[in-house]
Design a protein around this motif. Structure first.
Motif, PDB file in Angstrom:
ATOM      1  N   VAL A   1     -25.321  88.064 -38.913  1.00 49.63           N
ATOM      2  CA  VAL A   1     -24.901  88.673 -37.655  1.00 49.63           C
ATOM      3  C   VAL A   1     -24.867  87.595 -36.589  1.00 49.63           C
ATOM      4  O   VAL A   1     -25.828  86.837 -36.437  1.00 49.63           O
ATOM      5  N   ARG A   2     -23.758  87.516 -35.863  1.00 42.49           N
ATOM      6  CA  ARG A   2     -23.646  86.561 -34.768  1.00 42.49           C
ATOM      7  C   ARG A   2     -23.605  87.317 -33.451  1.00 42.49           C
ATOM      8  O   ARG A   2     -22.836  88.263 -33.292  1.00 42.49           O
ATOM      9  N   VAL A   3     -24.449  86.888 -32.518  1.00 38.82           N
ATOM     10  CA  VAL A   3     -24.485  87.486 -31.187  1.00 38.82           C
ATOM     11  C   VAL A   3     -24.024  86.428 -30.194  1.00 38.82           C
ATOM     12  O   VAL A   3     -24.608  85.352 -30.109  1.00 38.82           O
ATOM     13  N   ASP A   4     -22.968  86.739 -29.462  1.00 42.48           N
ATOM     14  CA  ASP A   4     -22.419  85.767 -28.526  1.00 42.48           C
ATOM     15  C   ASP A   4     -23.434  85.394 -27.446  1.00 42.48           C
ATOM     16  O   ASP A   4     -24.234  86.236 -27.006  1.00 42.48           O
ATOM     17  N   PRO A   5     -23.421  84.128 -26.990  1.00 41.48           N
ATOM     18  CA  PRO A   5     -24.422  83.656 -26.014  1.00 41.48           C
ATOM     19  C   PRO A   5     -24.464  84.461 -24.730  1.00 41.48           C
ATOM     20  O   PRO A   5     -25.536  84.652 -24.150  1.00 41.48           O
ATOM     21  N   ASP A   6     -23.312  84.959 -24.263  1.00 39.73           N
ATOM     22  CA  ASP A   6     -23.304  85.654 -22.975  1.00 39.73           C
ATOM     23  C   ASP A   6     -23.984  87.019 -23.023  1.00 39.73           C
ATOM     24  O   ASP A   6     -24.303  87.588 -21.983  1.00 39.73           O
ATOM     25  N   VAL A   7     -24.219  87.561 -24.218  1.00 42.88           N
ATOM     26  CA  VAL A   7     -24.915  88.840 -24.308  1.00 42.88           C
ATOM     27  C   VAL A   7     -26.325  88.695 -24.885  1.00 42.88           C
ATOM     28  O   VAL A   7     -27.137  89.606 -24.792  1.00 42.88           O
ATOM     29  N   ARG A   8     -26.627  87.522 -25.427  1.00 44.69           N
ATOM     30  CA  ARG A   8     -27.888  87.316 -26.125  1.00 44.69           C
ATOM     31  C   ARG A   8     -29.096  87.499 -25.209  1.00 44.69           C
ATOM     32  O   ARG A   8     -30.114  88.062 -25.601  1.00 44.69           O
ATOM     33  N   ALA A   9     -28.985  87.035 -23.956  1.00 46.30           N
ATOM     34  CA  ALA A   9     -30.127  87.074 -23.042  1.00 46.30           C
ATOM     35  C   ALA A   9     -30.536  88.492 -22.676  1.00 46.30           C
ATOM     36  O   ALA A   9     -31.657  88.709 -22.215  1.00 46.30           O
ATOM     37  N   LYS A  10     -29.662  89.456 -22.886  1.00 53.89           N
ATOM     38  CA  LYS A  10     -29.967  90.837 -22.514  1.00 53.89           C
ATOM     39  C   LYS A  10     -30.605  91.627 -23.651  1.00 53.89           C
ATOM     40  O   LYS A  10     -30.966  92.788 -23.462  1.00 53.89           O
ATOM     41  N   LEU A  11     -30.726  91.015 -24.821  1.00 47.64           N
ATOM     42  CA  LEU A  11     -31.191  91.730 -25.997  1.00 47.64           C
ATOM     43  C   LEU A  11     -32.601  91.313 -26.392  1.00 47.64           C
ATOM     44  O   LEU A  11     -33.052  90.218 -26.045  1.00 47.64           O
ATOM     45  N   PRO A  12     -33.295  92.168 -27.157  1.00 49.25           N
ATOM     46  CA  PRO A  12     -34.628  91.785 -27.632  1.00 49.25           C
ATOM     47  C   PRO A  12     -34.553  90.553 -28.527  1.00 49.25           C
ATOM     48  O   PRO A  12     -33.562  90.331 -29.217  1.00 49.25           O
ATOM     49  N   VAL A  13     -35.621  89.749 -28.492  1.00 56.10           N
ATOM     50  CA  VAL A  13     -35.708  88.583 -29.361  1.00 56.10           C
ATOM     51  C   VAL A  13     -36.210  89.051 -30.726  1.00 56.10           C
ATOM     52  O   VAL A  13     -37.246  89.714 -30.824  1.00 56.10           O
ATOM     53  N   LEU A  14     -35.455  88.715 -31.775  1.00 50.78           N
ATOM     54  CA  LEU A  14     -35.839  89.096 -33.127  1.00 50.78           C
ATOM     55  C   LEU A  14     -36.554  87.937 -33.803  1.00 50.78           C
ATOM     56  O   LEU A  14     -36.282  86.770 -33.520  1.00 50.78           O
ATOM     57  N   HIS A  15     -37.437  88.278 -34.739  1.00 47.86           N
ATOM     58  CA  HIS A  15     -38.201  87.278 -35.472  1.00 47.86           C
ATOM     59  C   HIS A  15     -38.104  87.572 -36.960  1.00 47.86           C
ATOM     60  O   HIS A  15     -37.917  88.728 -37.370  1.00 47.86           O
ATOM     61  N   ALA A  16     -38.230  86.537 -37.769  1.00 48.00           N
ATOM     62  CA  ALA A  16     -38.241  86.723 -39.215  1.00 48.00           C
ATOM     63  C   ALA A  16     -39.344  87.700 -39.593  1.00 48.00           C
ATOM     64  O   ALA A  16     -40.462  87.626 -39.084  1.00 48.00           O
ATOM     65  N   GLY A  17     -39.023  88.643 -40.466  1.00 44.22           N
ATOM     66  CA  GLY A  17     -39.975  89.656 -40.892  1.00 44.22           C
ATOM     67  C   GLY A  17     -39.844  90.976 -40.164  1.00 44.22           C
ATOM     68  O   GLY A  17     -40.386  91.994 -40.617  1.00 44.22           O
ATOM     69  N   ASP A  18     -39.124  90.998 -39.025  1.00 46.56           N
ATOM     70  CA  ASP A  18     -38.926  92.256 -38.308  1.00 46.56           C
ATOM     71  C   ASP A  18     -38.128  93.231 -39.164  1.00 46.56           C
ATOM     72  O   ASP A  18     -37.150  92.856 -39.819  1.00 46.56           O
ATOM     73  N   LYS A  19     -38.550  94.491 -39.148  1.00 46.98           N
ATOM     74  CA  LYS A  19     -37.748  95.557 -39.746  1.00 46.98           C
ATOM     75  C   LYS A  19     -37.018  96.258 -38.618  1.00 46.98           C
ATOM     76  O   LYS A  19     -37.638  96.688 -37.639  1.00 46.98           O
ATOM     77  N   ILE A  20     -35.698  96.355 -38.730  1.00 48.81           N
ATOM     78  CA  ILE A  20     -34.919  96.955 -37.651  1.00 48.81           C
ATOM     79  C   ILE A  20     -34.085  98.117 -38.171  1.00 48.81           C
ATOM     80  O   ILE A  20     -33.695  98.157 -39.338  1.00 48.81           O
ATOM     81  N   GLY A  21     -33.876  99.068 -37.287  1.00 45.09           N
ATOM     82  CA  GLY A  21     -32.967 100.170 -37.561  1.00 45.09           C
ATOM     83  C   GLY A  21     -31.666  99.927 -36.823  1.00 45.09           C
ATOM     84  O   GLY A  21     -31.665  99.478 -35.674  1.00 45.09           O
ATOM     85  N   LEU A  22     -30.554 100.192 -37.483  1.00 45.65           N
ATOM     86  CA  LEU A  22     -29.230  99.934 -36.920  1.00 45.65           C
ATOM     87  C   LEU A  22     -28.384 101.193 -36.924  1.00 45.65           C
ATOM     88  O   LEU A  22     -28.471 102.002 -37.856  1.00 45.65           O
ATOM     89  N   ARG A  23     -27.563 101.345 -35.902  1.00 44.65           N
ATOM     90  CA  ARG A  23     -26.497 102.346 -35.918  1.00 44.65           C
ATOM     91  C   ARG A  23     -25.223 101.657 -35.465  1.00 44.65           C
ATOM     92  O   ARG A  23     -25.206 100.985 -34.427  1.00 44.65           O
ATOM     93  N   ILE A  24     -24.174 101.823 -36.257  1.00 43.24           N
ATOM     94  CA  ILE A  24     -22.909 101.149 -35.988  1.00 43.24           C
ATOM     95  C   ILE A  24     -21.821 102.202 -35.873  1.00 43.24           C
ATOM     96  O   ILE A  24     -21.613 102.999 -36.792  1.00 43.24           O
ATOM     97  N   VAL A  25     -21.139 102.216 -34.742  1.00 42.96           N
ATOM     98  CA  VAL A  25     -20.045 103.162 -34.506  1.00 42.96           C
ATOM     99  C   VAL A  25     -18.787 102.373 -34.187  1.00 42.96           C
ATOM    100  O   VAL A  25     -18.825 101.441 -33.375  1.00 42.96           O
ATOM    101  N   ARG A  26     -17.682 102.742 -34.833  1.00 43.69           N
ATOM    102  CA  ARG A  26     -16.404 102.085 -34.552  1.00 43.69           C
ATOM    103  C   ARG A  26     -15.363 103.136 -34.175  1.00 43.69           C
ATOM    104  O   ARG A  26     -15.250 104.176 -34.816  1.00 43.69           O
ATOM    105  N   THR A  27     -14.641 102.878 -33.098  1.00 46.52           N
ATOM    106  CA  THR A  27     -13.508 103.712 -32.726  1.00 46.52           C
ATOM    107  C   THR A  27     -12.260 102.845 -32.629  1.00 46.52           C
ATOM    108  O   THR A  27     -12.351 101.640 -32.371  1.00 46.52           O
ATOM    109  N   ILE A  28     -11.116 103.481 -32.841  1.00 51.34           N
ATOM    110  CA  ILE A  28      -9.845 102.763 -32.791  1.00 51.34           C
ATOM    111  C   ILE A  28      -8.840 103.600 -32.020  1.00 51.34           C
ATOM    112  O   ILE A  28      -8.818 104.828 -32.145  1.00 51.34           O
TER     113      ILE A  28
END
Length: 200
Positions: free
Chosen positions: A72-99
């Motif tokens: 997963v790549r997170v662009d630099p301009d949005v990275r500062a607004k997001l939580p810092v992740l660390h190796a070993g973290d378990k995360i829950g994801l939800r992905i929604v796409r509209t067209i």
């Protein structure tokens, strides 16, 4: 699990995705089509383990339940607004796409892609959300309503031929003619939260 979320991706073929996925657009007036709501074509949830993080490059390597790895790549301009992740973290994801796809009025400015993010970095379960709108304009060069096909040229000057499979988009196809320019929008919304974290 979706790969390379928010990595640079081409939306030149978004019209093709829209047509095969279907949409609520129909053979109404151009103004009505411009206000039609985007259609959800993807909605999934998943959990993953953070394998490694390259904070400088904004790259996160995730392992899903089946053991598959996704970068997963997170662009630099949005990275500062997001939580810092660390190796070993378990995360829950939800992905929604509209067209969405609409006929561009003559002389309309070129569509612009945008990205935004928000989140919290404190508390036991930091969470964040990233939203991107990838917008491009394609030019229709051929329409075959008998065989439900459309031919268009993408921004890279590549000609694409698409079979229209969904009834709503077959109606939209009937509103198109060679020379029409169509603005396509792919919206990806990814929300995630840290479910558990290895104590430091």
């Amino acid at each position: 699990m979706s790969t390379k979320l928010f990595a640079p991706r081409r939306v030149a073929a978004a019209l093709a995705v829209t047509i095969t996925a279907g949409t609520s657009l129909c053979g109404a007036s151009q103004a009505a089509m411009a206000q039609a709501a985007p259609v959800i074509v993807g909605n999934q949830t998943a959990t993953a383990i953070v394998e490694s993080v390259d904070h400088e490059a904004g790259m996160v390597l995730l392992r899903d339940k089946a053991g598959n790895l996704d970068t997963v790549r997170v662009d630099p301009d949005v990275r500062a607004k997001l939580p810092v992740l660390h190796a070993g973290d378990k995360i829950g994801l939800r992905i929604v796409r509209t067209i969405d796809a609409v006929i561009a009025p003559p002389g309309a400015p070129m569509p612009e892609s945008t990205e935004s993010a928000a989140g919290t970095r404190t508390g036991p379960h930091p969470h964040g959300m990233m939203v991107s709108f990838k917008r491009e304009r394609v030019k229709v060069t051929g329409v075959d309503t008998t065989h439900n096909q459309v031919v268009f040229v993408d921004p890279d000057d590549i000609t694409r031929v698409v079979l229209v499979r969904q009834k709503p988009m077959q109606d939209f196809l009937k509103t198109l003619k060679p020379g029409d320019e169509v603005d396509t929008t792919v919206m990806d919304a990814v929300s995630f939260s840290v479910l558990s974290r290895i104590p430091s």
